[in-house]
Design a protein around this motif. Sequence first.
Motif, short mmCIF file in Angstrom:
data_model
loop_
_atom_site.label_atom_id
_atom_site.label_comp_id
_atom_site.label_asym_id
_atom_site.label_seq_id
_atom_site.Cartn_x
_atom_site.Cartn_y
_atom_site.Cartn_z
N GLN A 145 40.89 4.93 -22.99
CA GLN A 145 42.15 3.77 -23.18
C GLN A 145 42.15 3.60 -24.28
O GLN A 145 43.22 3.32 -24.77
CB GLN A 145 40.92 2.49 -22.73
CG GLN A 145 40.87 2.27 -21.17
CD GLN A 145 39.99 1.48 -20.45
OE1 GLN A 145 39.45 0.37 -21.47
NE2 GLN A 145 40.15 1.06 -19.67
N THR A 146 40.77 4.73 -25.46
CA THR A 146 41.22 4.20 -26.64
C THR A 146 42.83 4.69 -26.96
O THR A 146 43.47 4.89 -28.29
CB THR A 146 40.02 4.31 -27.49
OG1 THR A 146 38.99 3.10 -27.69
CG2 THR A 146 40.80 4.26 -29.17
N LEU A 147 42.25 5.57 -26.74
CA LEU A 147 43.05 6.68 -26.50
C LEU A 147 45.11 6.56 -26.44
O LEU A 147 46.07 7.40 -26.77
CB LEU A 147 43.03 8.21 -27.03
CG LEU A 147 41.92 9.30 -27.10
CD1 LEU A 147 41.04 10.10 -26.37
CD2 LEU A 147 41.46 9.62 -28.83
N ASN A 178 52.97 6.94 -38.59
CA ASN A 178 52.43 5.84 -39.39
C ASN A 178 52.68 4.10 -39.02
O ASN A 178 51.88 3.56 -38.94
CB ASN A 178 53.42 6.17 -41.03
CG ASN A 178 52.90 5.24 -42.06
OD1 ASN A 178 51.65 4.27 -42.09
ND2 ASN A 178 53.72 4.36 -42.44
N GLU A 179 53.20 3.63 -37.97
CA GLU A 179 53.24 2.98 -37.81
C GLU A 179 52.24 2.20 -37.13
O GLU A 179 51.58 1.47 -36.40
CB GLU A 179 55.07 2.48 -37.22
CG GLU A 179 56.42 2.65 -37.94
CD GLU A 179 57.00 2.64 -36.89
OE1 GLU A 179 58.30 1.92 -37.78
OE2 GLU A 179 57.93 3.00 -35.65
N TYR A 232 47.59 -0.34 -35.30
CA TYR A 232 46.41 -0.13 -34.34
C TYR A 232 45.20 -1.13 -35.37
O TYR A 232 44.72 -1.89 -35.09
CB TYR A 232 45.71 1.48 -34.07
CG TYR A 232 44.23 1.24 -33.15
CD1 TYR A 232 44.24 1.26 -32.29
CD2 TYR A 232 42.87 1.56 -34.19
CE1 TYR A 232 43.07 1.46 -31.29
CE2 TYR A 232 42.39 2.25 -33.37
CZ TYR A 232 42.62 1.62 -32.08
OH TYR A 232 40.53 2.08 -31.21
N SER A 233 45.09 -0.82 -36.61
CA SER A 233 44.84 -0.83 -37.42
C SER A 233 44.07 -2.42 -38.18
O SER A 233 43.43 -3.42 -37.97
CB SER A 233 44.33 -0.14 -38.89
OG SER A 233 46.11 -1.07 -39.05
N MET A 274 46.60 4.30 -28.31
CA MET A 274 47.05 4.44 -29.46
C MET A 274 48.08 5.88 -29.40
O MET A 274 49.45 5.51 -30.17
CB MET A 274 46.11 5.22 -30.24
CG MET A 274 44.84 4.30 -30.72
SD MET A 274 43.58 5.52 -32.18
CE MET A 274 44.62 5.98 -33.28
N TRP A 275 48.44 7.04 -28.47
CA TRP A 275 49.11 7.56 -28.82
C TRP A 275 50.40 7.91 -28.04
O TRP A 275 51.09 8.40 -27.69
CB TRP A 275 47.97 8.91 -28.66
CG TRP A 275 47.38 9.08 -30.03
CD1 TRP A 275 46.02 8.79 -30.05
CD2 TRP A 275 47.64 9.41 -30.56
NE1 TRP A 275 45.48 9.23 -31.48
CE2 TRP A 275 46.28 9.74 -31.74
CE3 TRP A 275 49.19 9.82 -32.03
CZ2 TRP A 275 46.81 10.11 -32.89
CZ3 TRP A 275 48.80 9.99 -33.09
CH2 TRP A 275 48.09 10.58 -33.41
N THR A 276 50.18 6.76 -26.85
CA THR A 276 51.29 6.79 -25.52
C THR A 276 52.74 6.16 -25.94
O THR A 276 53.78 7.41 -25.68
CB THR A 276 50.69 5.83 -24.18
OG1 THR A 276 49.80 5.97 -23.60
CG2 THR A 276 51.87 5.86 -23.70
N ASN A 277 52.47 5.13 -27.21
CA ASN A 277 54.41 5.16 -27.14
C ASN A 277 54.40 5.64 -29.43
O ASN A 277 55.26 5.03 -29.76
CB ASN A 277 54.01 3.79 -28.46
CG ASN A 277 53.43 3.05 -26.68
OD1 ASN A 277 54.72 3.45 -25.55
ND2 ASN A 277 52.86 1.89 -26.44
N VAL A 278 53.95 6.44 -29.57
CA VAL A 278 53.84 7.48 -30.35
C VAL A 278 54.94 8.34 -29.74
O VAL A 278 55.23 9.49 -29.55
CB VAL A 278 52.99 8.16 -31.10
CG1 VAL A 278 53.02 9.12 -32.44
CG2 VAL A 278 52.08 6.99 -30.70
#
Length: 133
Positions: free
Chosen positions: A84-86, A110-111, A116-117, A89-93
Amino acid sequence: MYAVIANVIEDNQLRTGAKVYILYCHGMDERPLVYGMAKGGKRIEKYIAYKKLKDFRSQWVPQHIRHRVRWSYEHRADADRRAQTLDFMWTNVRAFNSAGHLIKEGLTQNEMYQTYSRIKFIEQKITLVEKKK
């Protein structure tokens, strides 16, 4: 034993749509080592960008692959949390293929890191308490 798997969006060596096991990521946060079906029909290990993967999920690891998987989890819930974390983070890149054509629209890396931070994950637990009369 459970591991995180995903499907390939597009790659030069791996088949499009192939299921890959994420073996591990050793400090290069953007490019894990994966194990999956190559275009030639053989299974290969390869580094690939997370942004070229989709549908992160957990799955039981077959016996013949277990020696390869370093990111393994004893409980499925732990693997689900990592998946779920991955996925978050990466689905909308945004992603491009080797020819420079856009294959997936979205944010820049970068966005994504900035977004995420800023998010704090809070685990919520609900407890039922009986009132005595």
